[in-house]
Design an enzyme around this catalytic site. Structure first.
Site, PDB file in Angstrom:
ATOM      1  CD  GLU A 166     -37.760-124.159 -67.977  1.00 24.24           C
ATOM      2  OE1 GLU A 166     -37.220-125.165 -67.276  1.00 24.24           O
ATOM      3  OE2 GLU A 166     -38.877-123.666 -67.974  1.00 24.24           O
ATOM      4  CD  GLU A 371     -41.152-125.132 -71.660  1.00 19.34           C
ATOM      5  OE1 GLU A 371     -41.696-125.715 -70.799  1.00 19.34           O
ATOM      6  OE2 GLU A 371     -39.791-125.186 -72.391  1.00 19.34           O
TER       7      GLU A 371
HETATM    8  C1  BGP Z   1     -39.899-127.023 -68.480  1.00 17.85           C
HETATM    9  C2  BGP Z   1     -38.800-127.484 -69.492  1.00 17.85           C
HETATM   10  C3  BGP Z   1     -39.556-128.153 -70.688  1.00 17.85           C
HETATM   11  C4  BGP Z   1     -40.609-129.363 -70.222  1.00 17.85           C
HETATM   12  C5  BGP Z   1     -41.602-128.554 -69.066  1.00 17.85           C
HETATM   13  C6  BGP Z   1     -42.453-129.600 -68.315  1.00 17.85           C
HETATM   14  O1  BGP Z   1     -39.032-127.005 -67.584  1.00 17.85           O
HETATM   15  O2  BGP Z   1     -38.409-126.447 -70.316  1.00 17.85           O
HETATM   16  O3  BGP Z   1     -38.767-129.140 -71.367  1.00 17.85           O
HETATM   17  O4  BGP Z   1     -40.418-130.643 -69.893  1.00 17.85           O
HETATM   18  O5  BGP Z   1     -40.798-128.043 -67.901  1.00 17.85           O
HETATM   19  O6  BGP Z   1     -41.908-130.193 -67.480  1.00 17.85           O
HETATM   20  P1  BGP Z   1     -42.111-131.731 -67.170  1.00 17.85           P
HETATM   21  O7  BGP Z   1     -41.884-132.446 -68.712  1.00 17.85           O
HETATM   22  O8  BGP Z   1     -41.222-132.238 -65.923  1.00 17.85           O
HETATM   23  O9  BGP Z   1     -43.736-131.886 -66.713  1.00 17.85           O
END
Ligand code: BGP
Length: 471
Positions: A166, A371
């Site tokens: 990201e 993800e």
């Molecule tokens: C993405 C990241 C992750 C993860 C996910 C969920 O942006 O790559 O590291 O954290 O989001 O986000 P959050 O933890 O804020 O719910």
């Protein structure tokens, strides 16, 4: 298009799940690990878990991998902490750090789980940050050296590599997700210079991977959303295209084609924030080519033409999925067709299909989702987590992968976020994503015991039938 007959998931489809080092491992300063920007600059509000213990995966990886194997995972996407391998970013190599990832990867391979390894997931070494972080071109060399160490060390055991997780969220929401270290208040010109340096670093890593490991595959891992125009007004369509170029396509065009997307570049020039390109940068950018596109998908975004005043900007607080809006560029619009999760993220399974179709149409590279998932406040009651809401979310997204495959898109893997509960970027442990529950509170350590959630049993059945029956 509606199909009477859908194509099946291909044989060997990589049913997986994801984590990242700093969110899952804990052991933040053990066995020679150096501090990263997460350790030095990620200040949690009172009462929100930090990353020091996380899910204690560093100590419990064997138990966790056994659970992943029971779940039936064919792939596990995780990141290597740069500061375990090179504690100060570009100095001595830490043998204990290498040993940990050898143990983890060996354990995975012994269980038939394909490691999908992210080189860098938000956790820049603090020592590099002290010297300017990504503003400093030396960080490019440090990253290329770190990548070389990983390729030489683990190349015989790892076939799939991801460069930078990201990068676009680090650029657009770096302060909110805590990845910017000392440059948290940097102006946009600096941020886009850092962005450019990350592009060059990524290209060097991809070129190096192909040179050293001809059988390995590597790709970028941005966060991609389809951008919808708020209405069919042509001005809204222009705003949607502009924002799509700046938020999404710049990151993939540079990675795949080695050039900046023209709309994104026009925006950078217009705003006076275009990066300086050093001699040879364009050659470097086009020398590194990905074998696939990995992307993280949580939602879509809907935007309209800028009204030219503050009403363009959403006031909702810092979070990587919000549509922020920018005067003179686009306006943030709520999509009335979409529900939101408990944390305000819009849920759009059909938009997932749209995103896969668009990526395939533009780049013709195989796709893997690294993800996707539902953050929720789970409750462990009588030893059970009844997360039917998560099952519903995942089922509706997996259905769309099958539709995209039937549309002709080459999708070879799906790694939802997350394999096991870990610490969220904003909401500590209260926002969970995992198939496996971890017993811990925000401030109280808990037993850290692992419990299979209902979604674990459901995903296990999905994998066992290769997605033929989503239950
Ligand atoms: C993405 C990241 C992750 C993860 C996910 C969920 O942006 O790559 O590291 O954290 O989001 O986000 P959050 O933890 O804020 O719910």
């Amino acid at each position: 298009m509606h199909y009477e007959q859908l194509l099946p998931f291909p044989d060997g489809f990589l049913w997986g799940a994801s984590t990242s080092a700093y969110q899952v491992e804990g052991a933040w300063n053990e066995d020679g690990k150096g501090p990263s920007v997460i350790d030095t600059h990620m200040h949690r509000p009172d009462g929100v878990a930090d990353f020091t213990v996380a899910a204690d995966h560093y100590h419990r990886y064997a138990e966790d991998v056994a659970l992943f194997a029971e779940l039936g995972l064919r792939a596990y996407r995780f990141s290597i902490a740069w500061t375990r391998i090179v504690p100060d970013g570009d100095g001595e190599i830490n043998p204990a750090g290498l040993a940990f990832y050898h143990r983890l990867i060996d354990e995975l391979r012994a269980k038939g789980i394909e490691p999908v390894v992210t080189l860098y997931h938000f956790d820049l070494p603090a020592a590099l940050d002290d010297r300017g972080g990504w503003s400093n071109r030396e960080t490019i060399d440090a990253f290329a050296r770190y990548a070389r160490i990983l390729f030489e060390e683990f190349g015989g055991k790892v076939r799939y590599w991801l460069t930078i997780n990201e990068q676009n969220m680090m650029v657009l929401h770096g302060k909110a997700i805590g990845t910017t270290g000392r440059s948290g208040d940097a102006d946009q010109r600096t941020v886009y210079q850092q962005n450019h340096h990350m592009f060059v670093a990524q290209a060097r890593a991809m070129a190096l991977c192909h040179e050293l490991l001809p059988d390995a595959k590597i790709g970028p891992a941005p966060n991609i959303v389809s951008v919808y125009p708020a209405t069919c007004a042509p001005e809204d369509v222009i705003a949607a295209d502009d924002w799509d170029a700046i938020r999404n396509l710049m990151y993939l065009d540079v990675a795949v084609r080695g050039v900046y997307h023209p709309l994104a570049w026009a925006y950078l020039v217009e705003r006076g924030i275009a990066p300086e390109l050093a001699d040879g940068d364009l050659e470097l950018l086009s020398s590194g080519k990905p074998d696939f596109i990995a992307f993280n998908y949580y939602s879509t975004q809907t935007v309209g033409a800028s009204r030219g005043d503050a009403s363009d900007i959403q006031t909702r607080g810092g979070d990587q999925q919000i549509v922020r809006g920018e005067v003179g560029l686009y306006r943030a619009v709520k999509n009335e067709h979409l529900p939101t999760n408990a944390f305000g993220w819009e849920i759009d399974p059909v938009g997932f299909r749209t995103t896969m179709r668009r990526l395939w149409d533009r780049y013709w590279l195989p796709l893997i989702i690294t993800e996707n998932g539902l953050g929720a406040v789970d409750e462990l009651v009588d030893g059970r987590v009844r997360d039917d809401y998560r099952i519903d979310y995942l089922r509706r997204h997996i259905e769309q992968i099958r539709l995209a495959i039937s549309d002709g898109v080459d999708v070879f893997g799906y790694c939802p976020w997350t394999a096991i509960d870990l610490i969220s970027t904003h909401q500590g442990i209260s926002k969970r994503y995992g198939f496996i529950h971890v017993d811990r509170g925000e401030t109280e350590p808990g037993s850290l015991a692992r419990t299979r959630k209902d979604s674990f049993h459901w995903y296990q059945r999905v994998i066992a039938c290769n997605g033929a029956d989503l239950g």
